[in-house]
Enzyme design. Structure first.
Site, mmCIF file in Angstrom:
data_model
loop_
_atom_site.group_PDB
_atom_site.id
_atom_site.type_symbol
_atom_site.label_atom_id
_atom_site.label_comp_id
_atom_site.label_asym_id
_atom_site.label_seq_id
_atom_site.Cartn_x
_atom_site.Cartn_y
_atom_site.Cartn_z
ATOM 1 N N CYS A 51 -6.277 1.176 5.535
ATOM 2 C CA CYS A 51 -6.676 -0.295 5.955
ATOM 3 C C CYS A 51 -6.084 -0.299 7.230
ATOM 4 O O CYS A 51 -5.390 0.396 7.855
ATOM 5 C CB CYS A 51 -6.390 -1.186 4.921
ATOM 6 S SG CYS A 51 -4.624 -1.639 5.100
ATOM 7 N N HIS A 59 0.865 -1.381 -0.053
ATOM 8 C CA HIS A 59 0.023 -0.035 0.111
ATOM 9 C C HIS A 59 0.983 1.219 -0.154
ATOM 10 O O HIS A 59 1.985 1.340 0.607
ATOM 11 C CB HIS A 59 -0.985 0.094 1.267
ATOM 12 C CG HIS A 59 -2.131 -1.028 1.336
ATOM 13 N ND1 HIS A 59 -3.097 -1.214 1.981
ATOM 14 C CD2 HIS A 59 -2.208 -2.043 0.242
ATOM 15 C CE1 HIS A 59 -3.824 -2.139 1.740
ATOM 16 N NE2 HIS A 59 -3.325 -2.634 0.537
ATOM 17 N N GLU A 66 0.511 4.002 1.831
ATOM 18 C CA GLU A 66 1.184 4.409 3.186
ATOM 19 C C GLU A 66 2.303 3.691 3.633
ATOM 20 O O GLU A 66 3.364 4.127 4.125
ATOM 21 C CB GLU A 66 0.080 4.190 3.994
ATOM 22 C CG GLU A 66 -1.240 4.853 3.748
ATOM 23 C CD GLU A 66 -2.368 3.805 2.942
ATOM 24 O OE1 GLU A 66 -3.615 4.167 3.530
ATOM 25 O OE2 GLU A 66 -2.064 3.264 2.176
ATOM 26 N N CYS A 124 -2.265 -0.834 7.476
ATOM 27 C CA CYS A 124 -1.471 0.581 7.524
ATOM 28 C C CYS A 124 -1.936 1.567 8.614
ATOM 29 O O CYS A 124 -0.899 2.126 8.888
ATOM 30 C CB CYS A 124 -2.186 1.292 6.197
ATOM 31 S SG CYS A 124 -1.488 0.534 4.600
#
Length: 164
Positions: free
Chosen positions: A117, A79, A81, A120
């Protein structure tokens, strides 16, 4: 011409970064800023050396009709992040702000109804990042104080609006 405010300036950069995202569902871009200095950037994509979903033209989670917020272990992507966090030192991340922008991969339209999410969120907390700012419209954004995620442990569960 009116000068762009700093928050939207940083969100504009996060939005530019998402142009490198390789996810077939949603394209995310993230930048981390501390004391008006960009520390790192990240976008969603497969780990280095592995094929991206856009190259394979397959999204395993989409094939399985999995809703947002579920079964991230099946996703090929790291991801945005997470990529931004692993590209910086923890000392630089302490007290920083993470700026996040998302576009729907199919329509290209801005998707402001997102947040990191649960995986993250855990990374953001452990990195020492204090604030997350999410672009909602070209000029509007939402601020999330990371301490709220610490105070409310339920936010680390599955959120159908979160993630990819």
């Amino acid at each position: 011409m009116e000068r762009r405010d700093k928050t939207n300036y940083y969100l504009d950069i996060a939005e530019a970064v998402l142009g490198r995202s390789t996810c077939l569902r949603r394209k995310f871009g993230a930048i981390i800023v501390k004391q008006d200095e960009i520390i790192s950037t990240g976008y969603a994509g497969a780990p280095r050396g592995r094929k991206n979903c856009c190259d394979l033209n397959i999204c395993r989670r989409e094939e399985l009709h999995l809703p947002k917020g579920q079964r991230y272990e099946l996703c090929r992507s790291v991801h945005a992040e997470a990529n931004a966090i692993i590209s910086a030192s923890r000392a630089d991340l302490m007290g920083a702000t993470l700026y996040l922008a998302c576009h729907d991969a199919k329509t290209g339209l801005l998707d402001g109804a997102v947040e990191p999410c649960s995986m993250c969120k855990r990374l953001i907390i452990n990195a020492g990042i204090e604030m997350v700012v999410i672009r909602q419209t070209p000029n509007e954004y939402r601020r999330i104080c990371v301490s709220e995620w610490i105070d409310d442990d339920d936010t680390l569960g599955m959120d159908p609006n979160a993630g990819y």
